[in-house]
Scaffold this motif. Structure first.
Motif, mmCIF file in Angstrom:
data_model
loop_
_atom_site.group_PDB
_atom_site.id
_atom_site.type_symbol
_atom_site.label_atom_id
_atom_site.label_comp_id
_atom_site.label_asym_id
_atom_site.label_seq_id
_atom_site.Cartn_x
_atom_site.Cartn_y
_atom_site.Cartn_z
ATOM 1 N N GLU A 83 49.196 49.463 44.084
ATOM 2 C CA GLU A 83 50.373 49.447 43.209
ATOM 3 C C GLU A 83 51.402 48.440 43.698
ATOM 4 O O GLU A 83 52.021 47.747 42.882
ATOM 5 C CB GLU A 83 51.000 50.837 43.117
ATOM 6 N N TYR A 84 51.587 48.319 45.009
ATOM 7 C CA TYR A 84 52.515 47.307 45.508
ATOM 8 C C TYR A 84 52.043 45.905 45.127
ATOM 9 O O TYR A 84 52.850 45.040 44.757
ATOM 10 C CB TYR A 84 52.677 47.427 47.023
ATOM 11 N N ALA A 85 50.734 45.657 45.223
ATOM 12 C CA ALA A 85 50.201 44.350 44.843
ATOM 13 C C ALA A 85 50.414 44.085 43.351
ATOM 14 O O ALA A 85 50.743 42.971 42.943
ATOM 15 C CB ALA A 85 48.716 44.276 45.195
ATOM 16 N N GLN A 86 50.238 45.114 42.538
ATOM 17 C CA GLN A 86 50.451 44.950 41.099
ATOM 18 C C GLN A 86 51.913 44.632 40.786
ATOM 19 O O GLN A 86 52.212 43.844 39.883
ATOM 20 C CB GLN A 86 50.008 46.219 40.376
ATOM 21 N N ARG A 87 52.829 45.239 41.524
ATOM 22 C CA ARG A 87 54.249 44.942 41.324
ATOM 23 C C ARG A 87 54.533 43.474 41.610
ATOM 24 O O ARG A 87 55.279 42.811 40.869
ATOM 25 C CB ARG A 87 55.103 45.834 42.222
ATOM 26 N N ARG A 88 53.964 42.958 42.687
ATOM 27 C CA ARG A 88 54.180 41.545 43.014
ATOM 28 C C ARG A 88 53.575 40.642 41.948
ATOM 29 O O ARG A 88 54.148 39.601 41.604
ATOM 30 C CB ARG A 88 53.604 41.239 44.399
ATOM 31 N N MET A 91 49.393 35.402 46.077
ATOM 32 C CA MET A 91 48.049 35.957 45.980
ATOM 33 C C MET A 91 47.137 34.861 45.493
ATOM 34 O O MET A 91 47.121 34.521 44.329
ATOM 35 C CB MET A 91 48.033 37.116 44.997
ATOM 36 N N ARG A 92 46.417 34.239 46.390
ATOM 37 C CA ARG A 92 45.537 33.149 46.000
ATOM 38 C C ARG A 92 44.394 33.683 45.147
ATOM 39 O O ARG A 92 43.999 34.831 45.242
ATOM 40 C CB ARG A 92 44.995 32.452 47.244
ATOM 41 N N ASN A 93 43.842 32.777 44.327
ATOM 42 C CA ASN A 93 42.706 33.136 43.471
ATOM 43 C C ASN A 93 43.035 34.291 42.539
ATOM 44 O O ASN A 93 42.312 35.275 42.436
ATOM 45 C CB ASN A 93 41.477 33.480 44.315
ATOM 46 N N GLY A 94 44.154 34.165 41.845
ATOM 47 C CA GLY A 94 44.505 35.098 40.789
ATOM 48 C C GLY A 94 44.637 36.513 41.256
ATOM 49 O O GLY A 94 45.430 36.807 42.121
ATOM 50 N N LEU A 95 43.829 37.428 40.676
ATOM 51 C CA LEU A 95 43.986 38.856 40.914
ATOM 52 C C LEU A 95 43.168 39.349 42.098
ATOM 53 O O LEU A 95 42.946 40.538 42.231
ATOM 54 C CB LEU A 95 43.584 39.630 39.655
ATOM 55 N N GLY A 118 42.452 44.049 44.110
ATOM 56 C CA GLY A 118 41.387 44.959 44.497
ATOM 57 C C GLY A 118 41.492 45.418 45.935
ATOM 58 O O GLY A 118 40.762 46.287 46.368
ATOM 59 N N ARG A 119 42.410 44.817 46.682
ATOM 60 C CA ARG A 119 42.551 45.183 48.088
ATOM 61 C C ARG A 119 43.247 46.519 48.232
ATOM 62 O O ARG A 119 44.255 46.767 47.627
ATOM 63 C CB ARG A 119 43.376 44.143 48.833
ATOM 64 N N GLN A 120 42.710 47.367 49.016
ATOM 65 C CA GLN A 120 43.429 48.560 49.446
ATOM 66 C C GLN A 120 43.887 48.282 50.880
ATOM 67 O O GLN A 120 43.900 47.128 51.315
ATOM 68 C CB GLN A 120 42.509 49.784 49.377
ATOM 69 N N LEU A 121 44.279 49.280 51.593
ATOM 70 C CA LEU A 121 44.616 49.107 52.996
ATOM 71 C C LEU A 121 43.412 48.452 53.663
ATOM 72 O O LEU A 121 42.307 48.985 53.579
ATOM 73 C CB LEU A 121 44.873 50.496 53.604
#
Length: 498
Positions: free
Chosen positions: A75-80, A1-5, A9-12
């Protein structure tokens, strides 16, 4: 995930998806040319085909923002991100999808995704590799997802594939590529990494004498992975993923509660009816799990009448059921890959005999006591709760005139009280049962007694097998029983057939 977080904020990433203007209508050929500058037009996602349900194509199954039922893309992004935070600077995690397994020739078994891969990606197709590459900062990472490319001819036979563009636009990968080229990509990524964390075994070690007898050398794919991993230091990923997966989010608990509610109601419906064969009861449970909202069965059910219940994992389910006996059913449904695990034992006639009731109530009282300890404030571990179960059962059996000297309890109660559950029936393999339970962990509580048909034991109880099991979520001050709809009090069971 470039540029930190940024990607958190991305959803589908579509309400409508983009495709090149140069592509003909409904053609996906341009989707595979990643990294090419192009002009875009919009096409509705509902008009496209993917390898799994999405909200845009299956709004009856998924809510907006969900990548899989109940779990959002966020939530999947947060897990990664949480996984990346546990990697060293410039570290790399490699997670592989399951392969489709074949029964014979072109006849395949039902596909089930690798639980670690599913937990981190939500991607539910075979032949895929996820790579999470961490930069030198805590959360900054790049998510690579290598998948099967779109192939209209193969999809006509095997069903739709999501393809590489969906890996970017739907599954939020930063980089993607055709799985056919994964060896080249992995070699480059591994070569640049400080350390690699993976549980993708480069060789397959046969687990039984028979397997060792018939197995040949590892397949070329494994040899290729072995050569790639020889470039760097390799460490197990399992301990890190266990720590992440062991504490369930509110969304995961909601999915497990849905599976528990549907499965529990199926059990109660089963207890209302007379059954004459194990096979028919088995079929009813598996059908009713699905009818009430589950996707499939979580595992091969145990439906054991009479003496068959003394075999812990009896799965033949091919005997007749006799009115004088009990039947033990250990089964559960699965919803969006999250499982539930239930065991109930009840009289085939609908009414307990006095000895059956005495032994059943001894186990039920033990289970109640143990469930009450499934809270963080009790500071109890699964091993400690198991010791409580042993003491309670031993005392109760003594009152029923059992000789509890020597190895009696080990003979009558040969298994552990419980295990962790989640995406797997035995979740987070290798997780210690000695650590105090924490809020968000989900476990089973399943005391049981199996009385051999020998002179050592009181005649009235010989040949009985009784287990009572619920799925339980640990909370701070009180347990949440996920399977409460499956009745278990003697009076309630008997009332179903009154």
């Amino acid at each position: 995930m470039r540029n930190g977080l940024r990607a958190l904020g991305r959803q589908l990433r579509f309400t409508s998806l983009e495709r090149p203007l140069s592509s003909p209508p409904y053609s996906l050929s341009g989707w595979e040319r990643t990294g090419v500058s192009r002009a875009y037009a919009s096409v509705s996602a509902a008009d496209l085909q993917f390898g799994q349900p999405l909200h845009e194509t299956h709004p009856h199954l998924l809510q907006p923002g969900e990548l899989t039922p109940g779990i959002t893309a966020l939530e999947y992004a947060q897990r990664r991100s949480k996984l990346a935070a546990k990697l060293p600077g410039n570290g790399l995690a490699i997670i592989t999808a399951s392969e489709l397994k074949y029964r014979s020739g072109p006849v395949f078994y039902e596909f089930h995704q690798d639980s670690d891969f599913f937990y981190l990606t939500g991607f539910n197709e075979p032949e895929a590799v996820a790579v999470i590459g961490k930069s030198m900062t805590e959360y900054d990472h790049v998510f690579h997802l290598f998948v099967r490319a779109k192939d209209p001819k193969m999809e006509q036979w095997e069903g739709s594939r999501s393809g590489t563009q969906a890996a970017l636009d739907v599954f939020n990968a930063d980089e993607t590529g055709d799985i056919k080229d994964v060896e080249r990509h992995l070699s480059r990524l591994v070569g640049d990494a400080s350390e690699v964390y993976t549980d993708a075994s480069p060789t397959t070690t046969p687990i039984s004498a028979f397997s060792r007898l018939i197995s040949s050398r590892s397949p070329p794919k494994s040899d290729a992975l072995s050569k790639i991993l020889d470039q760097t230091t390799v460490r197990p990923l399992r301990p890190i993923l266990n720590d992440l997966r062991n504490i369930k989010s509110s969304a995961e608990i909601a999915n497990m509660r849905l599976a528990g509610r549907a499965s529990g109601r199926a059990f109660t419906d089963a207890m209302r009816q007379p059954w004459t064969t194990e096979k028919d009861l088995n079929a009813f449970l598996e059908y009713t799990f699905k009818r009430k909202g589950c996707d499939t069965s979580a595992y091969v059910p145990v439906v054991a009448g009479g003496k068959n219940a003394s075999q812990i994992h009896y799965v033949r389910n091919d005997d007749v059921l006799r009115d004088k006996d009990l039947v033990l059913a250990d089964a559960g449904g699965e919803y969006s890959n999250y499982i539930t695990d239930i065991t109930r034992t009840w009289p085939i006639s609908g009414h307990f005999t006095p000895p059956q009731k005495d032994l059943y109530n001894a186990i039920l009282a033990t289970q109640r006591t143990c469930i009450s300890l499934c809270r963080a404030s009790a500071s109890s571990s699964l091993d400690k709760i198991h010791q409580v179960a042993e003491k309670t059962l031993k005392d109760s059996l003594g009152q029923l005139s059992f000789d509890m000297s020597g190895n009696a309890l080990e003979t009558l109660f040969p298994h552990h009280l419980g295990h962790y559950i989640g995406l797997d029936v035995h979740d987070t393999p290798g997780q210690s049962k000695k650590a105090p339970l924490r809020a968000g962990q989900c476990v089973t509580v399943e005391p049981g007694l199996y009385i051999p048909n020998t002179d050592r034991w009181p005649a009235a109880f010989r040949g009985m097998g009784i287990r009572i099991e619920d799925s339980v979520c640990v909370q701070e001050e009180h347990p949440l029983v996920l399977t409460t709809e499956a009745v278990k009090e003697v009076e309630d069971i008997e009332a179903l057939r009154a």
